[in-house]
Enzyme design. Structure first.
Site, PDB file in Angstrom:
ATOM      1  N   LYS A   1       0.845  -1.185   0.000  1.00  0.00           N
ATOM      2  CA  LYS A   1       0.000   0.000   0.000  1.00  0.00           C
ATOM      3  C   LYS A   1       0.878   1.231   0.000  1.00  0.00           C
ATOM      4  CE  LYS A   1       0.557   2.146   3.225  1.00  0.00           C
ATOM      5  NZ  LYS A   1       1.804   2.834   3.709  1.00  0.00           N
TER       6      LYS A   1
ATOM      7  N   TYR B   1      -4.282   4.630   6.365  1.00  0.00           N
ATOM      8  CA  TYR B   1      -4.710   3.648   7.376  1.00  0.00           C
ATOM      9  C   TYR B   1      -6.061   4.047   7.972  1.00  0.00           C
ATOM     10  CZ  TYR B   1      -0.210   1.294   7.263  1.00  0.00           C
ATOM     11  OH  TYR B   1       0.884   0.571   6.858  1.00  0.00           O
TER      12      TYR B   1
END
Ligand code: NAD
Length: 444
Positions: A189, A274
């Site tokens: 990511k 996140y």
């Protein structure tokens, strides 16, 4: 073309995590074994990999040493014991591309804890470093490649999955190159640095009939999963607010994370992501609109190209909102709290590799009760990697496929647009689910 400095610069979260997961799981393993073979009954004859794997699981079970229980199983939590390992030849092999901080400190150690996965090759621009690491992890010298010889991985049948662990803007190139040589892809990511790149990665893997999974480790982490289950079971009542923050004070102003072309942005795509991904996967909801601002301390040489801070408020249907902040210029602080009409659940710290804590508050017999749940730590990286391997073996869709990363990228682009224009920006709902089936809690 990527380069591989011998001492990679970086600024990432806290430390690693350890204990392998659950008790020996004969039944769970048998289910995994059944899915490996029977889930693709029509292709059984062709599924020799699954059969070999199933045989491996059975062999691992057969080799497991069973000891008698000494605690009362009705009142005591089961003792944590290591799983019997699959023989190396039956595991899914990974080529790790990019030997920076995440690969060295988290991914390679996690592979040693995996049940279905192994490191089979390394790709690096620094051969001396790569050979050192290869010796440490038992990788053959002939399975060490550089970025120019990447395509030779096609001839290495030990490698089924390429794990892309490079700076963000290189994810597209290496995902597309991996798919073209017939390898599945696990990509770190954020998925990429633009919606167009995310789409190109999905298209390349689809065309090559290869799997693409984005390494959203928190989606495989037991405490996050516990809160998602509380939401599903409606334990918190109608959801009202999600409040989250993720910050760290970055150092070295020359690191790639502060270079817009390589990183795509600052705190948002690296750590704000996140908060964004957590509210989406924990609640299972998609936002309709965002309003955001970005900030930079005056005259700070670290933030010439990218934002230091980002704040965004996401609006969801039924009045639910998420208020998120991320900073590259504040001391490490990571938490979230999900508030519902009948209770709340929080992780503080959240998002890190270890030391996570989960508490929830509810009214019990007319009193406010706060409970801290103790869940034995498990290696998030090992769980996510084994999930990918299990998908490869079962020919199943990963829980966090490219579509999940694409939707986050769309929302991040809306966040930047809102910060630029000072206006709320609508967000289109995905037209189909962005996640694959839930991983099996026991086998992953
Ligand atoms: P890093 O800087 O420590 O390592 C990056 C590696 O890429 C280095 O080995 C570097 O030499 C190599 N590289 C190749 N081409 C490069 C180029 N042109 N410029 C700079 N480096 C180049 O970074 P990292 O922390 O390992 O991050 C790698 C990826 O992993 C990023 O996408 C990051 O977002 C992601 N990440 C994820 C987590 C997580 O918890 N899932 C944590 C940290 C990093």
């Amino acid at each position: 073309m990527p380069v591989e400095p011998s001492s990679p610069a970086d600024s990432v979260p806290s430390s690693a995590d350890s204990t392998p997961a659950d008790p020996p799981r004969g039944e769970a393993r048998r289910r995994f074994l059944q899915r490996s073979g029977l889930g693709i009954a029509a292709a059984l004859a062709a599924s020799s990999a699954a059969t070999v794997h199933a045989a491996g699981v059975a062999a691992a079970d057969a080799n497991a040493v069973k000891l008698s229980l000494i605690q009362d199983p009705n009142t005591e939590q089961k003792e944590q014991t290591p799983d019997p390992n699959l023989p190396p030849d039956d595991r899914v092999g990974y080529a790790i591309v990019g030997l920076g901080r995440l690969s060295l400190n988290q991914i390679l150690p996690a592979l040693s804890q995996c049940k279905y996965s192994k490191v089979a090759a390394l790709v690096s621009g620094d051969r001396a470093k790569a050979l050192k690491i290869a010796r440490q992890y038992g990788v053959r010298e002939s399975a060490v490649y550089d970025y120019q010889s990447f395509e030779q991985l096609a001839n290495n049948s030990d490698v089924q999955v390429v794990y892309v662990v490079l700076p963000n803007s290189l994810h597209r190139e290496y995902t597309v190159r991996a798919a073209k040589i017939g390898k599945h892809v696990l990509c770190e990511k954020p998925m990429a640095t633009s919606v167009a790149d995310c789409q190109a990665m999905i298209d390349a893997c689809r065309q090559a009939n290869r799997k693409l999974m984005i390494a959203y480790r928190s989606q495989y982490e037991p405490m996050d999963r516990m809160i998602a289950k509380m939401v599903k079971d409606n334990q918190l009542g109608p959801l009202r607010e999600f409040i989250a923050s993720n910050s760290q004070n970055v150092g070295d102003p020359t690191q790639w994370r502060l270079n817009k072309a390589l990183a795509g942005g600052g705190a948002l795509p690296d750590i704000g992501l996140y908060c964004l991904n957590a509210v989406r996967f924990i609640t299972g909801r998609e936002p309709d609109q965002v309003i955001a601002t970005v900030s930079r301390p005056d005259n700070d040489p670290r933030f010439r190209e990218v934002e230091a801070g980002v704040h965004f408020i996401l609006s969801f249907p039924e009045g639910f909102t998420a208020t998120c902040a991320a900073s590259y210029a504040s001391h490490e602080s990571r938490f979230f709290r999900l508030q519902g009409a009948q209770g709340w659940a929080e992780m503080d710290p959240a998002f890190g590799y270890n030391g996570l804590r989960l508490r929830h508050g509810l009214l019990v017999d007319g009193k406010n009760a706060v409970t801290e749940l103790q869940i034995d730590p498990q290696d998030q990286f090992a769980r996510e990697i084994d999930h990918m391997s299990s998908c490869v073996k079962r020919d199943a869709m990963p829980h966090t496929p490219g579509e999940e990363g694409l939707q986050d990228q769309r929302i991040m682009e809306a966040i930047y647009e809102s910060a630029r224009t000072g206006r709320a920006v609508p967000i289109a709902r995905p037209t189909s689910p962005t996640r694959g089936p839930e991983p099996d809690e026991e086998t992953f």
